[in-house]
Design an enzyme around this catalytic site. Structure first.
Site, mmCIF file in Angstrom:
data_model
loop_
_atom_site.group_PDB
_atom_site.id
_atom_site.type_symbol
_atom_site.label_atom_id
_atom_site.label_comp_id
_atom_site.label_asym_id
_atom_site.label_seq_id
_atom_site.Cartn_x
_atom_site.Cartn_y
_atom_site.Cartn_z
ATOM 1 C CB SER A 40 -0.885 0.023 1.250
ATOM 2 O OG SER A 40 -1.689 -1.114 1.300
HETATM 3 N N1 SAH Z 1 0.789 -4.832 4.319
HETATM 4 C C1 SAH Z 1 1.294 -5.519 3.182
HETATM 5 C C2 SAH Z 1 0.316 -5.390 2.052
HETATM 6 C C3 SAH Z 1 0.112 -6.666 1.349
HETATM 7 S S1 SAH Z 1 -1.218 -6.703 0.190
HETATM 8 C C4 SAH Z 1 2.681 -5.018 2.830
HETATM 9 O O1 SAH Z 1 3.214 -4.187 3.565
HETATM 10 O O2 SAH Z 1 3.250 -5.470 1.847
HETATM 11 C C5 SAH Z 1 -2.366 -7.730 1.030
HETATM 12 C C6 SAH Z 1 -1.939 -9.124 1.298
HETATM 13 O O3 SAH Z 1 -3.040 -9.802 1.884
HETATM 14 C C7 SAH Z 1 -1.556 -9.947 0.068
HETATM 15 O O4 SAH Z 1 -0.252 -10.398 0.213
HETATM 16 C C8 SAH Z 1 -2.556 -11.102 0.074
HETATM 17 O O5 SAH Z 1 -2.010 -12.333 -0.354
HETATM 18 C C9 SAH Z 1 -2.939 -11.153 1.525
HETATM 19 N N2 SAH Z 1 -4.205 -11.836 1.836
HETATM 20 C C10 SAH Z 1 -5.380 -11.797 1.181
HETATM 21 N N3 SAH Z 1 -6.290 -12.581 1.791
HETATM 22 C C11 SAH Z 1 -5.647 -13.140 2.860
HETATM 23 C C12 SAH Z 1 -6.043 -14.060 3.871
HETATM 24 N N4 SAH Z 1 -7.281 -14.600 3.942
HETATM 25 N N5 SAH Z 1 -5.125 -14.408 4.808
HETATM 26 C C13 SAH Z 1 -3.874 -13.914 4.785
HETATM 27 N N6 SAH Z 1 -3.447 -13.049 3.852
HETATM 28 C C14 SAH Z 1 -4.323 -12.667 2.896
#
Ligand code: SAH
Length: 253
Positions: free
Chosen positions: A100
């Site tokens: 993000s």
């Molecule tokens: N805060 C992160 C943002 C990652 S984007 C950063 O700093 O990089 C959101 C993430 O949520 C993705 O990697 C995706 O795979 C994960 N995600 C989506 N659904 C999920 C679930 N049910 N359990 C765990 N992770 C999940």
């Protein structure tokens, strides 16, 4: 800028009337920045400039600003994107997922700690992604439990975080929709992925007095930032500005 719209029930401690990031957040990758940041050997000046811009936009919680100034975002993105690491933009991290933009990360972290009388104890993060936000949380909370459903990203985050030696961050390969009962109850729960509703497991695992911050497409079908406070009277939900996060999906992959 106007105050966040779409509010349902005001909660003490939320920044009503403050011009904090009222514009719609977009965590999808933006067009490549044309201005190279020129990271050079020492990125701290570029990072501090980013923090100054975020503060000028309204981010004000000192602990969050300090964390953003300390954690080297460029270490969490692919080398081809390093020059954009301190722009206020979301960036691809592989497998269709994004890190993000810093203003959104700062906004969510600020919401987590605003109005708290005590420091954060245990925190649950849904969606480790590249691990950047986990590293920020490590500076704001005593223990961080971070769940990622995609094995490749879980492993990548582990590799990125290892040199930082953050002993209070626990990375778990798991379906975040189920929460992580072993670490519960949590003072705060933060999701970086959004579904149509807030999973009941998250509400169950939130400590009394705790706060959850997550994107969700509730009744309107439009994804917004949702804050839920667990009070003595039950869970109080506040819907803030529109956001665009990757989908919350169930199961591992
Ligand atoms: N805060 C992160 C943002 C990652 S984007 C950063 O700093 O990089 C959101 C993430 O949520 C993705 O990697 C995706 O795979 C994960 N995600 C989506 N659904 C999920 C679930 N049910 N359990 C765990 N992770 C999940």
């Amino acid at each position: 800028m106007a105050a966040p719209a779409l509010t349902t029930q005001p909660v003490p401690g939320l920044p009503y009337g403050r011009p904090l990031a009222a514009a719609a957040h977009d965590s999808r990758p933006a067009a490549p920045a044309l201005v190279p940041s020129g990271l050079g050997l020492d990125s701290s000046a570029v990072r501090l400039a980013m923090v100054s811009r975020l503060a000028a936009q309204g981010l004000s919680e000192p602990a969050v600003l300090q964390a953003l100034a300390a954690v080297e975002r460029h270490r969490f993105v692919d080398s081809a994107l390093v020059n954009q690491a301190y722009e206020d933009t979301s960036l691809p991290i592989g497998l269709g997922q994004t890190i993000s933009k810093p203003s959104v990360v700062g906004r969510m972290l600020e919401l987590l700690i605003q109005g708290r009388s005590r420091p954060l104890g245990r925190v649950l993060e849904i969606g480790t992604g590249c691990g950047y936000q986990s590293a920020l949380l490590a500076r704001l909370a005593r223990e961080v439990y971070s769940l990622e459903r995609l094995r490749a990203l879980h492993e990548k985050a582990r590799d990125k975080l290892r040199p930082l030696r953050l002993h209070n961050v626990h990375l778990i390969l798991g379906d975040g929709m189920l929460g992580y009962p072993k670490g519960a109850p949590y003072d705060a729960i933060l999701s970086a992925a959004g579904g149509d509703s807030i999973p009941q497991a998250w509400l169950d695992q939130l400590a009394p007095g705790g706060r959850l911050v997550a994107p969700a497409a509730l009744a309107s079908g439009r994804q917004s930032l949702v804050v839920i406070d667990k009070t003595d009277q039950g869970c109080v939900q506040t819907v803030l500005e529109a956001v665009h996060f990757v989908p919350l999906k169930s199961g591992l992959a």
